[in-house]
Design a protein around this motif. Sequence first.
Motif: not given
Length: 92
Positions: A32-40, A47-65
């Motif tokens: 049930g844990k988040i493994e990856t997060v896809t960013l636009t 045009s846009r591209d996507e980047l997949e990051i590991n959840f461990e790459d996130i320092e803080t979740i709040g008003a901004y990630i």
Amino acid sequence: MKIKEFVGSTVLDKKANVVGKVENVDFNPETGKIETVTLTLQKNIFSRDELEINFEDIETIGAYIILNKEITHEEASEEDDEAKTVEVQVED
């Protein structure tokens, strides 16, 4: 924070540069844990591209990630200007 609030959040790198927005979240169905997060990554209006990051790459979740890494964008274009690529390098 609920997932529907998380998706669409603005993501900043560790130097407070805007990286993009959360597009999708992938869970491990067993834990049930988040493994990856896809960013636009917004390049321009059409045009846009996507980047997949590991959840461990996130320092803080709040008003901004906020990530614990710096993300750099390097755009390269081909001669005909129709095909463009974005190289994304993750630096520790």
